[in-house]
Design a protein around this motif. Structure first.
Motif, PDB file in Angstrom:
ATOM      1  N   MET A   1     -96.330  52.511  85.930  1.00  0.00           N
ATOM      2  CA  MET A   1     -95.553  52.034  84.809  1.00  0.00           C
ATOM      3  C   MET A   1     -96.475  51.886  83.597  1.00  0.00           C
ATOM      4  SD  MET A   1     -93.214  48.631  84.367  1.00  0.00           S
ATOM      5  CE  MET A   1     -94.361  47.332  84.627  1.00  0.00           C
ATOM      6  N   SER A   2     -96.116  52.540  82.520  1.00  0.00           N
ATOM      7  CA  SER A   2     -96.903  52.405  81.295  1.00  0.00           C
ATOM      8  C   SER A   2     -96.062  51.675  80.258  1.00  0.00           C
ATOM      9  CB  SER A   2     -97.336  53.775  80.775  1.00  0.00           C
ATOM     10  OG  SER A   2     -96.201  54.532  80.414  1.00  0.00           O
ATOM     11  N   LEU A   3     -96.654  50.670  79.677  1.00  0.00           N
ATOM     12  CA  LEU A   3     -95.953  49.867  78.678  1.00  0.00           C
ATOM     13  C   LEU A   3     -96.172  50.445  77.285  1.00  0.00           C
ATOM     14  CD1 LEU A   3     -96.779  46.298  80.016  1.00  0.00           C
ATOM     15  CD2 LEU A   3     -94.667  47.581  80.302  1.00  0.00           C
ATOM     16  N   GLN A   4     -95.123  50.430  76.499  1.00  0.00           N
ATOM     17  CA  GLN A   4     -95.165  50.898  75.120  1.00  0.00           C
ATOM     18  C   GLN A   4     -95.198  49.686  74.189  1.00  0.00           C
ATOM     19  OE1 GLN A   4     -95.275  54.227  74.439  1.00  0.00           O
ATOM     20  NE2 GLN A   4     -95.302  54.567  76.640  1.00  0.00           N
ATOM     21  N   TRP A   5     -95.390  49.938  72.907  1.00  0.00           N
ATOM     22  CA  TRP A   5     -95.463  48.847  71.930  1.00  0.00           C
ATOM     23  C   TRP A   5     -94.188  48.015  71.936  1.00  0.00           C
ATOM     24  CZ3 TRP A   5     -91.923  48.402  68.044  1.00  0.00           C
ATOM     25  CH2 TRP A   5     -91.152  49.525  67.760  1.00  0.00           C
ATOM     26  N   PHE A   6     -93.038  48.667  72.109  1.00  0.00           N
ATOM     27  CA  PHE A   6     -91.773  47.942  72.066  1.00  0.00           C
ATOM     28  C   PHE A   6     -91.582  47.051  73.293  1.00  0.00           C
ATOM     29  CE2 PHE A   6     -91.035  52.381  73.270  1.00  0.00           C
ATOM     30  CZ  PHE A   6     -90.509  52.239  74.552  1.00  0.00           C
ATOM     31  N   ASP A   7     -92.248  47.377  74.397  1.00  0.00           N
ATOM     32  CA  ASP A   7     -92.207  46.504  75.563  1.00  0.00           C
ATOM     33  C   ASP A   7     -92.912  45.182  75.252  1.00  0.00           C
ATOM     34  OD1 ASP A   7     -90.884  48.312  77.376  1.00  0.00           O
ATOM     35  OD2 ASP A   7     -92.788  49.424  77.495  1.00  0.00           O
ATOM     36  N   PHE A   8     -94.019  45.256  74.540  1.00  0.00           N
ATOM     37  CA  PHE A   8     -94.745  44.043  74.174  1.00  0.00           C
ATOM     38  C   PHE A   8     -93.943  43.200  73.176  1.00  0.00           C
ATOM     39  CE2 PHE A   8     -98.122  46.834  75.717  1.00  0.00           C
ATOM     40  CZ  PHE A   8     -98.682  46.001  76.680  1.00  0.00           C
ATOM     41  N   VAL A   9     -93.207  43.863  72.286  1.00  0.00           N
ATOM     42  CA  VAL A   9     -92.324  43.142  71.364  1.00  0.00           C
ATOM     43  C   VAL A   9     -91.241  42.421  72.173  1.00  0.00           C
ATOM     44  CG1 VAL A   9     -90.656  43.404  69.483  1.00  0.00           C
ATOM     45  CG2 VAL A   9     -92.786  44.708  69.436  1.00  0.00           C
ATOM     46  N   GLY A  10     -90.708  43.081  73.178  1.00  0.00           N
ATOM     47  CA  GLY A  10     -89.701  42.462  74.044  1.00  0.00           C
ATOM     48  C   GLY A  10     -90.256  41.281  74.821  1.00  0.00           C
ATOM     49  N   PHE A  11     -91.468  41.419  75.348  1.00  0.00           N
ATOM     50  CA  PHE A  11     -92.106  40.297  76.049  1.00  0.00           C
ATOM     51  C   PHE A  11     -92.333  39.124  75.099  1.00  0.00           C
ATOM     52  CE2 PHE A  11     -93.924  43.491  79.200  1.00  0.00           C
ATOM     53  CZ  PHE A  11     -93.098  43.082  80.239  1.00  0.00           C
ATOM     54  N   ALA A  12     -92.761  39.430  73.888  1.00  0.00           N
ATOM     55  CA  ALA A  12     -92.967  38.368  72.895  1.00  0.00           C
ATOM     56  C   ALA A  12     -91.641  37.668  72.598  1.00  0.00           C
ATOM     57  CB  ALA A  12     -93.577  38.939  71.618  1.00  0.00           C
ATOM     58  N   GLY A  13     -90.571  38.444  72.445  1.00  0.00           N
ATOM     59  CA  GLY A  13     -89.254  37.857  72.210  1.00  0.00           C
ATOM     60  C   GLY A  13     -88.820  36.956  73.348  1.00  0.00           C
ATOM     61  N   THR A  14     -89.064  37.407  74.566  1.00  0.00           N
ATOM     62  CA  THR A  14     -88.736  36.591  75.738  1.00  0.00           C
ATOM     63  C   THR A  14     -89.521  35.290  75.721  1.00  0.00           C
ATOM     64  OG1 THR A  14     -88.264  38.573  77.031  1.00  0.00           O
ATOM     65  CG2 THR A  14     -88.739  36.563  78.260  1.00  0.00           C
ATOM     66  N   PHE A  15     -90.803  35.381  75.406  1.00  0.00           N
ATOM     67  CA  PHE A  15     -91.646  34.187  75.341  1.00  0.00           C
ATOM     68  C   PHE A  15     -91.133  33.214  74.281  1.00  0.00           C
ATOM     69  CE2 PHE A  15     -95.161  31.869  73.385  1.00  0.00           C
ATOM     70  CZ  PHE A  15     -95.602  31.136  74.479  1.00  0.00           C
ATOM     71  N   VAL A  16     -90.729  33.728  73.125  1.00  0.00           N
ATOM     72  CA  VAL A  16     -90.250  32.866  72.037  1.00  0.00           C
ATOM     73  C   VAL A  16     -88.976  32.130  72.458  1.00  0.00           C
ATOM     74  CG1 VAL A  16     -89.316  32.860  69.690  1.00  0.00           C
ATOM     75  CG2 VAL A  16     -91.368  34.166  70.202  1.00  0.00           C
ATOM     76  N   ILE A  17     -88.048  32.837  73.094  1.00  0.00           N
ATOM     77  CA  ILE A  17     -86.811  32.186  73.553  1.00  0.00           C
ATOM     78  C   ILE A  17     -87.127  31.125  74.611  1.00  0.00           C
ATOM     79  CG2 ILE A  17     -84.694  32.548  74.893  1.00  0.00           C
ATOM     80  CD1 ILE A  17     -84.298  35.142  73.342  1.00  0.00           C
ATOM     81  N   LEU A  18     -88.001  31.452  75.544  1.00  0.00           N
ATOM     82  CA  LEU A  18     -88.355  30.478  76.570  1.00  0.00           C
ATOM     83  C   LEU A  18     -89.092  29.276  75.977  1.00  0.00           C
ATOM     84  CD1 LEU A  18     -89.423  32.847  79.478  1.00  0.00           C
ATOM     85  CD2 LEU A  18     -87.338  31.462  79.305  1.00  0.00           C
ATOM     86  N   ALA A  19     -89.944  29.511  74.998  1.00  0.00           N
ATOM     87  CA  ALA A  19     -90.646  28.406  74.342  1.00  0.00           C
ATOM     88  C   ALA A  19     -89.657  27.512  73.603  1.00  0.00           C
ATOM     89  CB  ALA A  19     -91.704  28.949  73.381  1.00  0.00           C
ATOM     90  N   ALA A  20     -88.667  28.100  72.942  1.00  0.00           N
ATOM     91  CA  ALA A  20     -87.645  27.306  72.252  1.00  0.00           C
ATOM     92  C   ALA A  20     -86.854  26.472  73.251  1.00  0.00           C
ATOM     93  CB  ALA A  20     -86.711  28.223  71.458  1.00  0.00           C
ATOM     94  N   TYR A  21     -86.490  27.070  74.356  1.00  0.00           N
ATOM     95  CA  TYR A  21     -85.732  26.348  75.377  1.00  0.00           C
ATOM     96  C   TYR A  21     -86.569  25.226  75.978  1.00  0.00           C
ATOM     97  CZ  TYR A  21     -82.717  25.466  79.371  1.00  0.00           C
ATOM     98  OH  TYR A  21     -81.904  24.871  80.296  1.00  0.00           O
ATOM     99  N   PHE A  22     -87.841  25.491  76.230  1.00  0.00           N
ATOM    100  CA  PHE A  22     -88.733  24.456  76.736  1.00  0.00           C
ATOM    101  C   PHE A  22     -88.852  23.316  75.723  1.00  0.00           C
ATOM    102  CE2 PHE A  22     -92.972  22.561  77.270  1.00  0.00           C
ATOM    103  CZ  PHE A  22     -92.852  22.112  78.584  1.00  0.00           C
ATOM    104  N   GLY A  23     -89.008  23.672  74.443  1.00  0.00           N
ATOM    105  CA  GLY A  23     -89.078  22.652  73.400  1.00  0.00           C
ATOM    106  C   GLY A  23     -87.833  21.793  73.350  1.00  0.00           C
ATOM    107  N   LEU A  24     -86.702  22.397  73.597  1.00  0.00           N
ATOM    108  CA  LEU A  24     -85.447  21.651  73.646  1.00  0.00           C
ATOM    109  C   LEU A  24     -85.432  20.710  74.848  1.00  0.00           C
ATOM    110  CD1 LEU A  24     -82.565  21.382  72.397  1.00  0.00           C
ATOM    111  CD2 LEU A  24     -81.860  23.112  74.052  1.00  0.00           C
TER     112      LEU A  24
END
Length: 89
Positions: A1-24
């Motif tokens: 499996m090779s990751l592309q730049w957009f995969d890292f953007v997706g992982f970052a987006g996932t992290f941001v949503i999870l961080a917001a939920y954790f903050g809540l």
């Protein structure tokens, strides 16, 4: 499996949503505040980028992230409206 730049953007987006939920959950963010909605908007947009640029379109993920963005925009608008509303006497 090779990751592309957009995969890292997706992982970052996932992290941001999870961080917001954790903050809540730990009561560092207000669920009615603009920051919570902005974080959700950015996270959903990141995930949406990874879906759009993927080799095969994942329509269920696209639809939920699109809805997440629309709801986040509503939340931002509602929060700003409440923040700048004239106080009633």
């Amino acid at each position: 499996m090779s990751l592309q730049w957009f995969d890292f953007v997706g992982f970052a987006g996932t992290f941001v949503i999870l961080a917001a939920y954790f903050g809540l959950q730990v009561r560092k963010l207000d669920g009615h505040g603009a920051l919570y909605s902005i974080l959700n908007l950015l996270g959903a947009a990141g995930i949406l980028v990874s879906v759009v640029y993927a080799e095969k379109m994942n329509w269920p993920v696209f639809s939920i992230e699109f809805a997440w963005i629309v709801i986040s925009l509503y939340g931002i608008g509602f929060s700003l409206k409440r923040r700048f509303a004239k106080p009633t006497v």
